[in-house]
Design an enzyme around this catalytic site. Structure first.
Site, PDB file in Angstrom:
ATOM      1  N   LYS A  22       0.859  -1.189   0.000  1.00 31.15           N
ATOM      2  CA  LYS A  22       0.000   0.000   0.000  1.00 31.15           C
ATOM      3  C   LYS A  22       0.896   1.239   0.000  1.00 31.15           C
ATOM      4  CE  LYS A  22      -3.900   1.884   2.695  1.00 31.15           C
ATOM      5  NZ  LYS A  22      -4.793   1.634   3.861  1.00 31.15           N
ATOM      6  N   SER A  72      -9.902  -0.737   6.912  1.00 34.35           N
ATOM      7  CA  SER A  72      -9.314  -0.538   5.581  1.00 34.35           C
ATOM      8  C   SER A  72      -8.666  -1.751   4.937  1.00 34.35           C
ATOM      9  CB  SER A  72      -8.285   0.579   5.635  1.00 34.35           C
ATOM     10  OG  SER A  72      -8.938   1.803   5.526  1.00 34.35           O
ATOM     11  N   SER A 104      -9.644   1.807   2.916  1.00 34.11           N
ATOM     12  CA  SER A 104      -8.775   2.592   2.060  1.00 34.11           C
ATOM     13  C   SER A 104      -7.780   1.750   1.257  1.00 34.11           C
ATOM     14  CB  SER A 104      -7.989   3.607   2.903  1.00 34.11           C
ATOM     15  OG  SER A 104      -7.169   2.936   3.832  1.00 34.11           O
TER      16      SER A 104
HETATM   17  N1  GLN Z   1     -12.958   3.926   6.353  1.00 36.50           N
HETATM   18  C1  GLN Z   1     -12.436   4.281   7.640  1.00 36.50           C
HETATM   19  C2  GLN Z   1     -12.050   5.733   7.643  1.00 36.50           C
HETATM   20  O1  GLN Z   1     -12.377   6.378   6.712  1.00 36.50           O
HETATM   21  C3  GLN Z   1     -11.273   3.425   7.967  1.00 36.50           C
HETATM   22  C4  GLN Z   1     -10.066   3.776   7.205  1.00 36.50           C
HETATM   23  C5  GLN Z   1      -8.887   2.927   7.569  1.00 36.50           C
HETATM   24  O2  GLN Z   1      -9.017   1.863   8.177  1.00 36.50           O
HETATM   25  N2  GLN Z   1      -7.727   3.423   7.231  1.00 36.50           N
HETATM   26  O3  GLN Z   1     -11.459   6.235   8.534  1.00 36.50           O
END
Ligand code: GLN
Length: 481
Positions: free
Chosen positions: A74, A173, A149
């Site tokens: 990532k 994410s 994400s």
């Molecule tokens: N979707 C969640 C957020 O927007 C989690 C994101 C993540 O785990 N990095 O914060």
């Protein structure tokens, strides 16, 4: 001969031992997939063929548990001298001077790093749409989001553009994109994997973890990246088991808890049916299933968006145009430079979070928001402590809906935030949780189920997940590209 690109790492390892697959052939096949399909999927922000070829052609590097296996990072994981941007303009061109610990560990075990995956900007999002590079597409339906994400990592595994990938998970994410793309994604226990070299979002919640084609690969990859690291004071000094030994095909006597608060209005009917059928299958194989209660679940999303944004606002303060990458031009003085750099460098969602988090931490509001959220966080953790007295693992849906359309939630942050309702509690409580494929909607979109266990008991998750995979074929299905 099977297509090498479509195989899991543990299968490729077997073939390599028998001399039936060569690392260079695996790499060539993976790169032809990337060249053919990534213009459509856009999972990669950087595909580094030359560097990957150099590793494959260097026999001293091809040793270890992941020798010759392509892995995608990532874009918030630092790889020395390789552009690492968190999909943000503010880090355009940033080349870290060091490797993340996970990168070091992977290279020590012979893995071949092939590039960087698209993501939501600074991991803020559930759809990959906040990336400065534009969205990644879901390989099962390119009009839909891949989740976020870590959407690029999950889409690339699903489209067979890589064998393994790493993501990071602060509120879901890894698991939510894995569910939406029909692959396996594990968030390890907080402290199990070093965060050194992971560009921080919310330091008390972030964990790096595997995104893979099946459970065995998740166990293999976790065995490589887990462990204490003196560079991360929150990593825990416990021995790292060989997780592949936990892959028993037996759930007899395993106590599965099913929280009633997770099967509520708003949960898609097909997902509910898929997850319930999966639980029934495990019951028929000897598991003991019973209802449990996690009464503070309804406060999880609110609590998370205070804790996570507060920590993010503090972590992102360092991106001011002085030390890293992007600096806006034409400034009158230093303050003007800060303002212009941050206004131009961050996208809308990052700005929203910085504002929200700064507000929660400011004098007069700190007690009302941040401190209170920490107290609720304790309540949520206590719910799990209590539940794990009655069960060994907990099964829930991973996401309340299958992949939604690109653009559908971009103007409605609240509905985007609510899509993480099932994944956030594990981060607040620091627990391990994994999503595995457990079905498809009538329109052919993947459905994921989430398995949670006690802290540092990833082995129970692997046991349940592996058994399920032995009796089902959902994890073997591939999108038609
Ligand atoms: N979707 C969640 C957020 O927007 C989690 C994101 C993540 O785990 N990095 O914060």
């Amino acid at each position: 001969m099977e297509n090498l690109y479509s195989l899991a790492a543990h299968r490729l390892k077997e073939l390599m031992v028998k001399g039936e697959a060569a690392p260079s052939a695996i790499l060539d096949q993976v790169f032809s997939r990337i060249e053919k399909f990534d213009p459509k999927i856009k999972a990669f922000v950087l595909a580094n063929k030359e560097k990957a070829k150099r590793s494959v052609n260097n026999p001293t590097k091809l040793k270890g548990k992941l020798a010759g296996i392509p892995v995608l990072m990532k874009d918030n994981i630092c790889v020395k001298d390789e552009v690492t941007t968190c999909a943000s303009r503010i880090l355009a061109g940033f080349k870290p001077p060091y490797d993340a610990t996970v990168v070091k560990k992977l290279e020590e075990e012979g893995a071949v790093l092939i590039g960087k995956a698209n993501m939501d900007e600074f991991a803020f999002g559930s759809s990959c749409e906040t990336s400065c590079y534009g969205p990644t597409k879901n390989p099962w339906d390119i009009t839909r989001i891949p989740g976020g994400s870590s959407g690029g990592s999950a889409a690339a595994v699903s489209a067979d553009e890589t064998i393994l990938a790493l993501g990071s998970d602060t509120g879901g994410s890894i698991r939510q994109p894995a569910a939406l793309c029909g692959v396996v994604g594990l968030k390890p226990t907080y402290g199990r994997v070093s965060r050194y070299g992971l560009i921080a979002f919310a330091s008390s919640l972030d964990q790096i973890g595997p995104i893979t084609k099946d459970t065995e690969d998740a166990a293999l990859l976790l065995s490589v990246i887990a462990g204490y690291d003196e560079m991360d004071s929150t990593s825990v000094d416990l021995p790292v088991p060989d997780y592949t030994k936990a892959l028993s095909k037996d759930v007899k006597g395993l106590r599965i808890g099913v929280p009633k608060e997770y099967f509520i209005e708003g949960l898609d009917k097909e997902i509910e049916a898929g997850v319930k059928a999966a639980i029934e299958l495990l019951r028929s194989l000897g598991a003991k299933v019973h209802k449990i209660s996690l009464p503070h679940t309804e406060y999880a999303v609110g609590t998370y968006y205070i804790v996570a944004t507060a920590e993010a606002s503090s972590n992102l303060a360092r991106f001011d145009g002085v030390q890293y990458a992007f600096r806006a031009g034409n400034s009158r003085d230093m303050i003007d430079m800060y303002i212009k750099t941050r206004s131009q460098g961050f996208g809308d969602e990052a700005k929203r979070r910085i504002l929200l988090g700064t507000y929660c931490l400011s004098t007069g509001y700190y007690d009302a928001y941040y401190l209170k959220a920490q107290k609720v966080r304790t309540k949520i953790r206590e719910d799990f402590d209590k539940a794990f007295k009655e069960c060994d693992c907990i099964i829930t849906p991973t996401s309340p809906t299958p992949a939604f359309k690109i653009g559908e939630k971009m103007n409605d942050p609240l509905s985007m935030y609510l899509s993480d309702i099932y994944t956030i509690p594990a981060n607040l409580a620091g627990l391990p949780a994994m999503s595995i494929p457990c079905g498809f909607s009538k329109s052919g979109l993947p459905i994921g189920m989430q398995i949670l266990a006690k802290a540092f008991d990833e082995e129970t998750i692997f046991r349940a997940a592996y058994t399920f995979e032995q009796y089902t074929e959902f994890h073997t299905k591939k999108p038609k590209l």
